[in-house]
Design an enzyme around this catalytic site. Structure first.
Site, PDB file in Angstrom:
ATOM      1  N   ASP A  16      -0.764  -3.836  -5.707  1.00  0.00           N
ATOM      2  CA  ASP A  16       0.195  -2.940  -6.741  1.00  0.00           C
ATOM      3  C   ASP A  16       1.574  -3.440  -6.517  1.00  0.00           C
ATOM      4  O   ASP A  16       2.208  -2.960  -5.802  1.00  0.00           O
ATOM      5  CB  ASP A  16      -0.121  -1.388  -6.367  1.00  0.00           C
ATOM      6  N   LYS A  43      -3.785   4.667  -3.090  1.00  0.00           N
ATOM      7  CA  LYS A  43      -4.887   3.892  -3.344  1.00  0.00           C
ATOM      8  C   LYS A  43      -5.760   3.529  -2.186  1.00  0.00           C
ATOM      9  O   LYS A  43      -7.241   3.794  -2.320  1.00  0.00           O
ATOM     10  CB  LYS A  43      -4.488   2.625  -4.160  1.00  0.00           C
ATOM     11  N   ALA A  48       0.849  -1.347   0.046  1.00  0.00           N
ATOM     12  CA  ALA A  48       0.020  -0.035   0.018  1.00  0.00           C
ATOM     13  C   ALA A  48       0.797   1.170   0.026  1.00  0.00           C
ATOM     14  O   ALA A  48       0.310   2.383  -0.504  1.00  0.00           O
ATOM     15  CB  ALA A  48      -0.963   0.037   1.328  1.00  0.00           C
ATOM     16  N   CYS A  69       3.535  -0.524 -12.479  1.00  0.00           N
ATOM     17  CA  CYS A  69       4.017   0.603 -13.289  1.00  0.00           C
ATOM     18  C   CYS A  69       5.086   0.322 -14.350  1.00  0.00           C
ATOM     19  O   CYS A  69       6.051   0.958 -14.440  1.00  0.00           O
ATOM     20  CB  CYS A  69       4.344   1.793 -12.139  1.00  0.00           C
TER      21      CYS A  69
END
Length: 452
Positions: free
Chosen positions: A334, A271, A266, A387
């Protein structure tokens, strides 16, 4: 008080990044924070010089090698980086006279105990200055990969990877995009505290230039401010620095009030904060990351924004936690990635990446995903994002999940701007390539656990 030499600070940043493996965005930020008393123009010069030199290092090395009998790789680290940043000034910074770049480099060489090399430094730089309008680049017809590598300052193995995956034309566009970046910062409005219009007015009253995003109403681009942390709208939690790709993740996750959500990796919390804002601070969000320092970032942002429906926990995502098996409505992963999509913002990434490193990252990502997938309850949602623009970390990982776990893709077309929507969005994922100064490269996928 202000007697610091900006070029010396830049040199120290370059040595830390290029020789000792420091992360450019971190080292530059720490330097600017340490020397907060510097004038805005001085901070801008430091940032431009360091980021630009790192960005164009391979190109600069090629030019230096063309005019020096001692090749860059054989030079002392201080001389190597002193020449790089001085050549960058000569070739790319029109406001800096070539003579100033040369003279300052000689002064620094002497001050840093490299006086015997002052003639060498001066000779190489003045020779480049005299011939800068007639530099000879590698011939693309003889060796395309090498020519693209030098022109766009990208390691050859990465150039070859992009050419194989995208073709020469698209790979060239991508490499050019990495060198064309927008300096505006993207922020997201915390609409639980105030409306977007009210936040825009707050920013403009502080002299900040604001451009509204065409993609998401709560996203703004800001520029013309002195220091982010001193903007009242930031200090008081009305805005959160968050890239457009990160904003898109929470929108695609589409959380609802009372959902139980786990954010696996996180930090710094963007997010989680966005999902809390979407649900009016009425979800239950567990934001985890692997270290105390990362979790501390999340906690700082929670305190600043007042979004207290988020709990934090230090937890290694590769370690299974049976307490949450089949419990979460939404799990967001992520995952740590190669970062190849954000090279324009963090240019040192391209020098740190290795082929073996990419393979190890895929193993790490799958380990995290295996645990994340187990936390989703039947009918629940799993959102995966990176990413990067590497297929092994993106599409191939989603194929691995669909082949090995009881999940199905969900059409995400309705959650993303029409201008970037494509046929893949109906299949549950989107891969965005960096374009000229507008967005980073990123990947997002949304899957649903079957009820079986």
């Amino acid at each position: 008080m202000n007697s610091v030499n900006i070029r010396e600070l830049a040199l120290d940043v370059l040595i830390e990044v290029m020789e000792h493996g420091g992360f450019s965005h971190v080292v530059i930020r720490q330097t600017l924070r340490k020397y907060q008393y510097l004038e805005k123009q001085e901070r801008s010069f430091l940032t431009r010089l360091t980021e630009g030199t790192i960005e164009y290092a391979l190109y600069l090395d090629y030019v230096i090698d063309s005019f020096s009998n001692t090749k860059v790789k054989k030079m002392k680290p201080l001389i190597r980086n002193l020449l790089r940043m001085s050549v960058y000034q000569i070739l790319f910074m029109d406001a800096v006279p070539d003579a100033a770049a040369c003279n300052e480099a000689v002064k620094i060489a002497i001050k840093r105990n490299f006086g015997p090399l002052k003639g060498f430094v001066n000779g190489v730089l003045r020779n480049i200055s005299r011939n800068k309008e007639n530099l000879t680049m590698p011939n693309a017809s003889e060796d395309l990969i090498n020519a693209l590598s030098v022109e766009y300052s990208m390691p050859q193995w990465l150039v070859e990877k992009f050419v194989v995956e995208l073709g020469t034309v698209e790979a060239s566009k991508l490499l050019k995009a990495f060198l064309s970046h927008n300096k505006r910062i993207c922020v997201r409005c915390n609409t639980h505290k105030a409306s977007v219009d009210e936040i825009v007015k707050m920013l403009e009253d502080e002299g900040v230039t604001v451009t509204r995003s065409e993609s998401y109403s709560e996203a703004l681009y800001i520029e013309d401010f002195d220091y982010l942390e001193r903007i009242p709208a930031f200090e008081e939690g009305y805005i959160q620095v968050q890239d457009m790709s990160s904003i898109m993740v929470a929108c695609i996750a589409s959380p609802k009030e009372n959902d139980f959500i786990i954010d696996m990796c996180a930090a710094p919390g963007g997010k989680s904060l966005h999902m809390a804002d979407i649900t009016k601070n009425k979800a239950k969000i567990l934001a985890r990351d692997v270290s105390e320092s990362k979790v501390a970032f999340i906690e700082d942002n929670i305190e600043r924004t007042g979004l207290d429906c988020i709990e934090t926990e230090v937890w290694d995502g590769t370690v299974a936690d049976g307490r949450y098996t089949d419990k979460a409505d939404i799990v967001v992963a992520d995952v740590p990635c190669s970062g190849l999509g954000v090279i324009s913002k963090k240019p040192d990434i391209k020098y740190k990446a290795t082929e073996d490193g990419l393979k190890e990252l895929v193993k790490l990502q799958r380990s995290i995903c295996e645990n994340a997938l187990s936390y989703v309850k039947p009918g629940g949602i799993f959102v995966y994002s990176t990413c990067t623009i590497n297929k092994d970390e993106n599409e191939n990982n989603i194929k691995w999940i669909l082949d090995n776990f009881d999940y199905e893709p969900i059409d995400i077309s309705g959650y993303i701007p029409k201008k970037i929507s494509n046929e893949s969005t109906t299949k549950g994922y989107i891969q965005i390539l960096p374009d000229l100064g507008n967005n980073d490269g990123f990947f997002i996928a949304k899957l649903r656990r079957k009820n079986g």
